[in-house]
Design an enzyme around this catalytic site. Sequence first.
Site, PDB file in Angstrom:
ATOM      1  N   ASN A   1      -2.319 -14.713 -18.904  1.00  0.00           N
ATOM      2  CA  ASN A   1      -2.376 -14.671 -17.885  1.00  0.00           C
ATOM      3  C   ASN A   1      -4.222 -14.033 -17.947  1.00  0.00           C
ATOM      4  O   ASN A   1      -4.344 -13.989 -16.554  1.00  0.00           O
ATOM      5  CB  ASN A   1      -1.732 -13.957 -17.045  1.00  0.00           C
ATOM      6  CG  ASN A   1      -1.619 -14.353 -15.827  1.00  0.00           C
ATOM      7  OD1 ASN A   1      -1.644 -15.209 -15.083  1.00  0.00           O
ATOM      8  ND2 ASN A   1      -1.483 -13.259 -14.408  1.00  0.00           N
TER       9      ASN A   1
ATOM     10  N   SER B   1       4.763  -0.195  -9.390  1.00  0.00           N
ATOM     11  CA  SER B   1       4.785  -0.655  -7.976  1.00  0.00           C
ATOM     12  C   SER B   1       5.832  -0.389  -6.750  1.00  0.00           C
ATOM     13  O   SER B   1       6.657   0.012  -6.952  1.00  0.00           O
ATOM     14  CB  SER B   1       5.019  -1.915  -8.234  1.00  0.00           C
ATOM     15  OG  SER B   1       5.052  -2.692  -6.279  1.00  0.00           O
ATOM     16  N   ALA B   2       4.622  -0.143  -5.800  1.00  0.00           N
ATOM     17  CA  ALA B   2       5.396   0.340  -4.519  1.00  0.00           C
ATOM     18  C   ALA B   2       6.469  -0.887  -4.386  1.00  0.00           C
ATOM     19  O   ALA B   2       7.503  -0.677  -3.253  1.00  0.00           O
ATOM     20  CB  ALA B   2       4.496  -0.606  -3.470  1.00  0.00           C
TER      21      ALA B   2
ATOM     22  N   TYR C   1      11.720  -8.607 -11.358  1.00  0.00           N
ATOM     23  CA  TYR C   1      10.094  -7.999 -11.604  1.00  0.00           C
ATOM     24  C   TYR C   1      10.323  -6.327 -10.735  1.00  0.00           C
ATOM     25  O   TYR C   1      10.006  -5.906 -11.440  1.00  0.00           O
ATOM     26  CB  TYR C   1       8.884  -8.921 -10.527  1.00  0.00           C
ATOM     27  CG  TYR C   1       7.810  -7.683 -10.320  1.00  0.00           C
ATOM     28  CD1 TYR C   1       7.061  -7.794 -11.898  1.00  0.00           C
ATOM     29  CD2 TYR C   1       7.172  -7.281  -9.557  1.00  0.00           C
ATOM     30  CE1 TYR C   1       5.466  -7.181 -10.895  1.00  0.00           C
ATOM     31  CE2 TYR C   1       6.326  -6.896  -9.559  1.00  0.00           C
ATOM     32  CZ  TYR C   1       5.318  -6.572 -10.415  1.00  0.00           C
ATOM     33  OH  TYR C   1       4.630  -6.020 -10.077  1.00  0.00           O
TER      34      TYR C   1
ATOM     35  N   LYS D   1       9.966  -2.462 -12.758  1.00  0.00           N
ATOM     36  CA  LYS D   1       9.644  -1.701 -12.588  1.00  0.00           C
ATOM     37  C   LYS D   1      10.488  -0.228 -12.679  1.00  0.00           C
ATOM     38  O   LYS D   1       9.749   0.615 -14.096  1.00  0.00           O
ATOM     39  CB  LYS D   1       8.528  -2.179 -11.405  1.00  0.00           C
ATOM     40  CG  LYS D   1       7.218  -2.563 -12.067  1.00  0.00           C
ATOM     41  CD  LYS D   1       6.612  -2.478 -12.681  1.00  0.00           C
ATOM     42  CE  LYS D   1       5.169  -3.785 -12.846  1.00  0.00           C
ATOM     43  NZ  LYS D   1       4.574  -3.284 -14.176  1.00  0.00           N
TER      44      LYS D   1
ATOM     45  N   LEU E   1      -2.155 -12.586  -0.733  1.00  0.00           N
ATOM     46  CA  LEU E   1      -2.596 -12.678   0.531  1.00  0.00           C
ATOM     47  C   LEU E   1      -4.029 -12.792   0.202  1.00  0.00           C
ATOM     48  O   LEU E   1      -4.990 -13.983   0.442  1.00  0.00           O
ATOM     49  CB  LEU E   1      -2.331 -11.592   1.001  1.00  0.00           C
ATOM     50  CG  LEU E   1      -3.831 -11.825   2.953  1.00  0.00           C
ATOM     51  CD1 LEU E   1      -2.727 -13.185   3.477  1.00  0.00           C
ATOM     52  CD2 LEU E   1      -2.988 -10.764   3.430  1.00  0.00           C
TER      53      LEU E   1
HETATM   54  N1  LIG Z   1      -1.393  -7.611  -9.007  1.00  0.00           N
HETATM   55  C1  LIG Z   1      -1.004  -6.472  -7.699  1.00  0.00           C
HETATM   56  O1  LIG Z   1      -0.510  -6.995  -7.122  1.00  0.00           O
HETATM   57  C2  LIG Z   1       0.258  -5.142  -8.840  1.00  0.00           C
HETATM   58  C3  LIG Z   1       0.895  -4.049  -8.268  1.00  0.00           C
HETATM   59  C4  LIG Z   1       1.890  -3.751  -8.166  1.00  0.00           C
HETATM   60  C5  LIG Z   1       1.888  -3.379 -10.252  1.00  0.00           C
HETATM   61  N2  LIG Z   1       1.149  -4.594 -10.792  1.00  0.00           N
HETATM   62  C6  LIG Z   1       1.241  -4.535 -12.221  1.00  0.00           C
HETATM   63  O2  LIG Z   1      -0.117  -3.998 -12.567  1.00  0.00           O
HETATM   64  C7  LIG Z   1      -0.223  -5.138 -14.215  1.00  0.00           C
HETATM   65  C8  LIG Z   1      -1.321  -5.161 -13.946  1.00  0.00           C
HETATM   66  O3  LIG Z   1      -1.630  -6.213 -13.018  1.00  0.00           O
HETATM   67  P1  LIG Z   1      -2.330  -7.246 -12.719  1.00  0.00           P
HETATM   68  O4  LIG Z   1      -2.390  -8.073 -11.272  1.00  0.00           O
HETATM   69  O5  LIG Z   1      -3.692  -7.194 -13.414  1.00  0.00           O
HETATM   70  O6  LIG Z   1      -1.877  -8.250 -13.880  1.00  0.00           O
HETATM   71  P2  LIG Z   1      -2.796  -9.391 -15.093  1.00  0.00           P
HETATM   72  O7  LIG Z   1      -1.767 -10.915 -15.159  1.00  0.00           O
HETATM   73  O8  LIG Z   1      -3.879 -10.202 -14.317  1.00  0.00           O
HETATM   74  O9  LIG Z   1      -2.831  -8.735 -16.436  1.00  0.00           O
HETATM   75  C9  LIG Z   1      -1.795  -8.460 -16.898  1.00  0.00           C
HETATM   76  C10 LIG Z   1      -2.534  -8.858 -18.048  1.00  0.00           C
HETATM   77  O10 LIG Z   1      -1.358  -8.356 -19.378  1.00  0.00           O
HETATM   78  C11 LIG Z   1      -1.490  -9.453 -20.940  1.00  0.00           C
HETATM   79  N3  LIG Z   1       0.241  -9.254 -20.858  1.00  0.00           N
HETATM   80  C12 LIG Z   1       1.461  -9.734 -20.417  1.00  0.00           C
HETATM   81  N4  LIG Z   1       2.357 -10.008 -21.613  1.00  0.00           N
HETATM   82  C13 LIG Z   1       1.706  -8.934 -22.141  1.00  0.00           C
HETATM   83  C14 LIG Z   1       2.491  -8.955 -23.836  1.00  0.00           C
HETATM   84  N5  LIG Z   1       3.268  -9.071 -23.564  1.00  0.00           N
HETATM   85  N6  LIG Z   1       1.309  -8.778 -24.368  1.00  0.00           N
HETATM   86  C15 LIG Z   1      -0.246  -8.272 -24.556  1.00  0.00           C
HETATM   87  N7  LIG Z   1      -0.563  -8.465 -22.839  1.00  0.00           N
HETATM   88  C16 LIG Z   1       0.575  -9.036 -22.395  1.00  0.00           C
HETATM   89  C17 LIG Z   1      -1.579 -10.830 -19.413  1.00  0.00           C
HETATM   90  O11 LIG Z   1      -2.441 -11.702 -20.141  1.00  0.00           O
HETATM   91  C18 LIG Z   1      -2.687 -10.207 -18.403  1.00  0.00           C
HETATM   92  O12 LIG Z   1      -3.934 -10.565 -19.126  1.00  0.00           O
HETATM   93  C19 LIG Z   1       0.722  -5.605 -14.509  1.00  0.00           C
HETATM   94  O13 LIG Z   1       1.909  -4.486 -14.948  1.00  0.00           O
HETATM   95  C20 LIG Z   1       1.761  -5.182 -12.769  1.00  0.00           C
HETATM   96  O14 LIG Z   1       3.172  -5.573 -12.775  1.00  0.00           O
HETATM   97  C21 LIG Z   1       0.046  -5.559 -10.170  1.00  0.00           C
END
Ligand SMILES: NC(=O)c1ccc[n+]([C@@H]2O[C@H](COP(=O)([O-])OP(=O)(O)OC[C@H]3O[C@@H](n4cnc5c(N)ncnc54)[C@H](O)[C@@H]3O)[C@@H](O)[C@H]2O)c1
Length: 339
Positions: free
Chosen positions: A35, A124-125, A148, A152, A199
């Site tokens: 991603n 995550s919240a 999802y 968490k 959003l």
């Molecule tokens: N963005 C949000 O709103 C949010 C809120 C709460 C928690 N989070 C958590 O924070 C973390 C980062 O989120 P983000 O928004 O940067 O997401 P993102 O998708 O931009 O980043 C996640 C990264 O992990 C990589 N990835 C996924 N599975 C993988 C695997 N098995 N091996 C290696 N790489 C892998 C993807 O390529 C990506 O670069 C995630 O765990 C997400 O669940 C995000």
Amino acid sequence: MNVLVTGGAGYIGSHTCVSLLKAGHDVVVVDNLSNSKRETVDQVESIAGKNVTFYEGDVTEAGFLVEIFAAHSFDGVIHFAGYKAVGESVDLPSKYYRNNLLSTITLAELCQEYDVPKFVFSSSATVYGENASPMIESMDLLPTTNPYGETKAMSERILIDIAKANPGFEVSILRYFNPVGAHESGLIGESPNGIPNNLMPYVTQVAKGIREKLNVFGDDYDTLDGSGVRDYIHVMDLADGHIAALENLSDGVHIYNLGTGRGTSVLQLVEAFQQVNDVPVPYEVVGRRAGDIAVCYADATKAEQELGWVAKRGIQDMCRDAWNYENSVGAESMSQNRK
Ligand SMILES: NC(=O)c1ccc[n+]([C@@H]2O[C@H](COP(=O)([O-])OP(=O)(O)OC[C@H]3O[C@@H](n4cnc5c(N)ncnc54)[C@H](O)[C@@H]3O)[C@@H](O)[C@H]2O)c1
């Protein structure tokens, strides 16, 4: 410290790499680019003026990771890698449980094997479920409405048990509220594939004319203007929260909310975006979206008291930096399937 950042090419991971490098730490990124794009790591290097070691691969694969753990003597792991699309997790639950749980278990086990003492986890919240805001770390977690969120909550549980069984393993669980915005350079930011789930990227794409209008999901909630209220946090504040968590880690498991402690409604955010950036964001109120709660914001006092961390940037900064990124060359080239 020498820090392994999983998912470091992604949205939050890339911004955190910038903060880590600027704070003087060395960074090794592992990402399978499912991603994200490799170029983001180059952008991180150019913002920070320091190099990052990058490995492309999957963090659920222990065989691939052992070589990396053997080659580097890590002081800590910050584990961002995972899938995060709530709607997709309902349709493809095993994909989410497999990736998000196996990655956490594999990394935590390798930390024991290679004596890596510190582990910071992206939670995550959403684990608070339908609790009433402000959400506070000591609350009992309520079931979330999607796989999802369950990954968490389960990952938290797994890390708590592994830490209990392995004295000396220091774990920080960070519960993010709603990360938005971008690095002020405009070189990195959020580039979701397809139709954005969140959003802010939707707002920026409507403002840019990529999408016709914003759908506001419900204006009949019990909130100040009827639209949903969330705790938006600038991604650079969130990134700094990871540095504070890592640098202040001590034995055992520590759980922190990373939010501002303030709620902003969807309509307030749209209004602020239009004002700050002087650009219209046409919107239409549609029905509520399944699984959404009315209000979710943090009690952010624990992180302030124990880590000395507070979010410094406001809604205006978030709107300005998100729009700046949308208008940069980066956003266009980083996203796929935007139409
Ligand atoms: N963005 C949000 O709103 C949010 C809120 C709460 C928690 N989070 C958590 O924070 C973390 C980062 O989120 P983000 O928004 O940067 O997401 P993102 O998708 O931009 O980043 C996640 C990264 O992990 C990589 N990835 C996924 N599975 C993988 C695997 N098995 N091996 C290696 N790489 C892998 C993807 O390529 C990506 O670069 C995630 O765990 C997400 O669940 C995000």
